[in-house]
Design an enzyme around this catalytic site. Sequence first.
Site, PDB file in Angstrom:
ATOM      1  N   ARG A 195     -14.918   3.683  15.071  1.00 47.55           N
ATOM      2  CA  ARG A 195     -15.732   2.729  14.571  1.00 47.55           C
ATOM      3  C   ARG A 195     -17.225   2.566  15.153  1.00 47.55           C
ATOM      4  O   ARG A 195     -17.889   2.209  14.235  1.00 47.55           O
ATOM      5  CB  ARG A 195     -15.158   1.480  15.252  1.00 47.55           C
TER       6      ARG A 195
ATOM      7  N   ASN B 258      -2.842   4.732  -1.486  1.00 51.36           N
ATOM      8  CA  ASN B 258      -3.073   4.184  -0.018  1.00 51.36           C
ATOM      9  C   ASN B 258      -4.493   4.110   0.460  1.00 51.36           C
ATOM     10  O   ASN B 258      -5.097   5.011   0.779  1.00 51.36           O
ATOM     11  CB  ASN B 258      -2.172   4.854   0.733  1.00 51.36           C
TER      12      ASN B 258
ATOM     13  N   GLU C 240     -12.713  -0.793   7.151  1.00 59.81           N
ATOM     14  CA  GLU C 240     -12.860  -1.954   5.993  1.00 59.81           C
ATOM     15  C   GLU C 240     -13.417  -3.228   6.448  1.00 59.81           C
ATOM     16  O   GLU C 240     -14.072  -3.820   5.772  1.00 59.81           O
ATOM     17  CB  GLU C 240     -11.531  -1.891   5.007  1.00 59.81           C
ATOM     18  N   ASP C 241     -12.954  -3.635   7.564  1.00 61.04           N
ATOM     19  CA  ASP C 241     -13.432  -4.943   8.041  1.00 61.04           C
ATOM     20  C   ASP C 241     -14.802  -4.944   8.568  1.00 61.04           C
ATOM     21  O   ASP C 241     -15.585  -6.028   8.124  1.00 61.04           O
ATOM     22  CB  ASP C 241     -12.562  -5.586   9.628  1.00 61.04           C
TER      23      ASP C 241
ATOM     24  N   ASP D 171      -0.471  -7.758   8.844  1.00 58.48           N
ATOM     25  CA  ASP D 171       0.990  -8.001   8.723  1.00 58.48           C
ATOM     26  C   ASP D 171       1.426  -8.361   9.872  1.00 58.48           C
ATOM     27  O   ASP D 171       2.431  -9.002  10.176  1.00 58.48           O
ATOM     28  CB  ASP D 171       1.731  -6.961   7.922  1.00 58.48           C
ATOM     29  N   ASP D 172       0.958  -7.941  11.169  1.00 59.26           N
ATOM     30  CA  ASP D 172       1.268  -7.868  12.420  1.00 59.26           C
ATOM     31  C   ASP D 172       0.372  -9.283  13.189  1.00 59.26           C
ATOM     32  O   ASP D 172       0.527  -9.006  14.400  1.00 59.26           O
ATOM     33  CB  ASP D 172       1.380  -6.753  13.221  1.00 59.26           C
TER      34      ASP D 172
ATOM     35  N   ARG E 127      -7.363  -4.022   0.330  1.00 58.38           N
ATOM     36  CA  ARG E 127      -7.327  -5.604   0.820  1.00 58.38           C
ATOM     37  C   ARG E 127      -8.131  -6.284   0.125  1.00 58.38           C
ATOM     38  O   ARG E 127      -8.188  -7.547   0.002  1.00 58.38           O
ATOM     39  CB  ARG E 127      -7.721  -5.220   2.400  1.00 58.38           C
TER      40      ARG E 127
ATOM     41  N   ASN F  35       0.815  -1.248  -0.023  1.00 57.94           N
ATOM     42  CA  ASN F  35       0.073   0.096   0.032  1.00 57.94           C
ATOM     43  C   ASN F  35       0.815   1.432   0.073  1.00 57.94           C
ATOM     44  O   ASN F  35       0.434   2.367   0.220  1.00 57.94           O
ATOM     45  CB  ASN F  35      -0.980   0.023   1.252  1.00 57.94           C
TER      46      ASN F  35
END
Length: 918
Positions: free
Chosen positions: A875, A721, A831-832, A743-744, A726, A696
Amino acid sequence: MFLYERACLWLGHIKLSRVIVMVSVILFVVPLFTHYYLSKYETASVALGSNSMRHTLEALGDISTMNIADLKLRIEEMLRIKASVSTELRELEEKRGRLQRESAAASAKADNVKAEYARATAELQRLRVSADQARLAQLEAIRRDTPERAPPALILPSQPPLILPPISPSSEINCRMHSCFDHSRCSLTSGFPIYFYDPDVFSPLAGAEVDGFLKTTLRQTLGYNAHLTQNPNEACVYLVLVGESFPFEKSVSSTIEPYKLLNETAIKNLPYWGGDGRNHVLLNLARRELSVGAGDAFSGASTGRAMIAQSTFTLNQFRSGFDLVTPPALGPPGGDVWSDCAPMAPARRKYLLSFQGSQSMTTSFQKDNDTYLIERLKKMANTAPESDLFYLQFDCDPPVEKRSVKSIGDWALCGTDRSRRSVLRDSTFVLIFAPGDSSYTTTALLQARLYEALRSGAIPAILGGDRITLPYDEVLDWRRAVLSLPKARVTELHFLLRALSDSDLLAFRRQGRVLWERYLSSVQASMDSLLATIRTRLNIPARPASPTMGAPAFNDSFSPPKLEPPAVDTEPEETLGPLEAPYPSPAYRRNYSLALLHGYEMWNDWGEPFALYPQLPWDPPVTSEARYMGSAAGFRPIGAGAGGSGKEFSEALGGDRPREQFTIVILTYERETVLAAALARLRGLPYLNKVVVVWNGVTPPSAAAWPDCGAPVAVVRATRNSLNNRFLPYHVVDTEAVLCVDDDAHLRHDEIIFAFRVWREHRDRIVGFPGRYHAWDLNFNNGFLYNSNYSCELSMVLTGAAFVHRYYMWAYWRALPAAVRDYVDHYMNCEDIAMNFLVAHITRKPPVKVTSRWTFRCPGCPVTLSADETHFHERHKCIQFFSQVMGYTPLLSTQFRADSVLFKTRIPHDKQKCFKFI
Ligand SMILES: *[C@@H]1O[C@H](CO)[C@@H](O)[C@H](O)[C@H]1NC(C)=O
Ligand SMILES: *[C@@H]1O[C@H](CO)[C@@H](O)[C@H](O)[C@H]1NC(C)=O
Ligand SMILES: *[C@@H]1O[C@H](CO)[C@@H](O)[C@H](O)[C@H]1NC(C)=O
Ligand SMILES: *[C@@H]1O[C@H](CO)[C@@H](O)[C@H](O)[C@H]1NC(C)=O
Ligand SMILES: *[C@@H]1O[C@H](CO)[C@@H](O)[C@H](O)[C@H]1NC(C)=O
């Protein structure tokens, strides 16, 4: 003397540590003696400050009586003893150290050998499993003696339709697909090419021009349609924009525009008419003058073998399965229609039923006498209990000339669009009358009423609905969205409307909204539906949905060198499955059966009919025994069909689906070390097809060496970006199963494999680890809040660690309102949540949570409290905004979590579980 003896004695018997203590005493005492006696020769009296020293001297008092020579001798002897003892000690110490080192080395070696043995056993087991797997795959390849059918050569006609003699106007009414359509121009693999006559050049209206807006809009929206072709010689279907709404009045009066008659000559002179108009669709879109009714452009005209698409038809004229009822062109040309959305809750609105219209009863055309209906309805409204409010207006002022409406007994729309909309938004049901002229099966006014009702979430109750044809009803199931009643049911109407439960009301409303949005809302939606309906008749597959061609971060001639990653010892020793060569999921296997078996669902439930996807989450499995009777290819039953746990289980995927693999999609923003660690952790993960890294960042990844994770790694660079990246349907993804991970995120291999196995049984859902839920805001009572507390109910599984079907990557861009994606971009968050909304909206099912893991953030990651608060605040806002855009909160709750079958089951010691830890 005795000292020496004692020293020798001790040295022989006592342990080394004691010796050391003794020796230090000796070493301390001897110099003191020496000093004392030497000084005594010079001074007779010595003052001793220390009590302890005096005490020692007293104890050794007899020594003072010895003569000096003797003493000297003894001292020398003692010194010798000291020297010899310390030498001996040193040697002993050395020996001890050596032995210790040797023993440590030996035990380390033993540990190594043991670990090596365990690793080798596991590796051997894995290799064996992998070899078995490879053998099976090879066998399958050999057995498949019928190779994949190559698609037949693309048959496209190369000539315009041949000129055939026209059919007699009297037989036009009998036209059906089998008699009036030339299938030879539309081969199965043709892709259904459409040719659109330029409306500026071909205008088959007598003495009138089609509205410029309509022409432009149509040209534009068809331009987006994948089936449009510029080559008329290869076209399957020819689309002609004939006109738009016409007033009904046939009698040419001076006050209204003359009746716009179809110019038959112009139609028949169309360059590809072919003498009889085969494969032509004559389109008449109602738009202007809708408030007073718009009509039939073709009455009395001869249209050959062409299909007619418009909003107004008489029962006699409409050729079912051939002609098409279209919605009027009321909406925007295309784009997002969600801003029009009315909230779906509460199920029961202010008015139980509403109606606004005016109809003149005096014309001779009218065959249904609605006077009785209106009287009954007025009585119903007056006698209803106060809890049931009716808003019935049967004689509101129509805003314009209503003469045209009279002729077929249609009800004019009255009031402004805004006022009508506000009444509709307050109505649970809205009344729609079939036209008074009982020879009509649909009119533009009726369609306009349907359109505005669905847009505002008022459930249409159509009196006379048994006579009515609704748009695209050969593919759309209107029974799930409207209440269709014969006019005779008017006395039972109130009872019926009250009898429906809240959940059914909401289901009707939601379904109406789905149909409206996908097929009616905009000119584009309606045109795409028109063409897709004809295509569905022919069972020609849609054009494939195009994947996103991600720009590779590294060119073909270069990829970063691979590093052997450091051994990760956090993985429990457990064989989780074979290591196989990458195996893409079979794609596009249902081109010609999908619309037959799942056409209903595609149009009315999940999915969409406008594009073809390589696979769908709803593709059916073969039956159990068929797997052993001819359809075994790809299946990997556990224990070859005998079942089993432990070893057998770990060797085969089992289940009701053939073998498959998954792709890991990692979104990363310029964190190369974190990414490298993530890749290293994936080493040795079975069933992993590929890792797709969505880069990104603005700066390209450095070409430094990355750890080898055992599977191919594709790095694609995003053009900007965005967290939405995703969910781009990248072309490099070859499998149905996609594991989205941050990634983490630290996930153990057994957890991943277990989640994969669970996903294979819940392919249409999000299957993953971190559970979250939406909690009602008790303080303000106006929406939901995002909540991550531990809870026994959840409604979201975060896509920071979750499996989703590849289909949803397309749906995210096609079925989700653009406003939602824009919001994600603007706040760089949620986005989730958007993905959870989407999947719940499409499937009406909650996600599946697997294993006990509730959160996965790296423990050391710094998170400030204020950043955390902002995050949660955003959120909350996301949930509220998404719900507002979609009209409801599609999330569903679940109290269920998946653990492996034998987890916590007491089994005999010689048996194994499915997984060691989950
Ligand atoms: C009908 O179309 C023909 C051919 O395009 C044209 O010559 C004629 O003038 C049109 N008639 C009317 C009434 O527009
Ligand atoms: C319709 O029926 C009513 C009685 O129910 C009658 O009074 C009226 O004249 C009828 N109208 C027409 C046009 O037939
Ligand atoms: C490929 O990329 C590498 C490093 O990014 C670069 O050195 C090389 O010139 C590129 N090759 C081509 C053919 O573009
Ligand atoms: C099915 O459609 C896809 C996409 O258009 C195509 O690639 C594939 O060859 C088709 N398969 C068959 C058997 O026609
Ligand atoms: C946990 O729940 C409480 C209310 O029950 C709420 O105030 C708090 O914000 C929640 N915490 C998180 C992290 O969602």
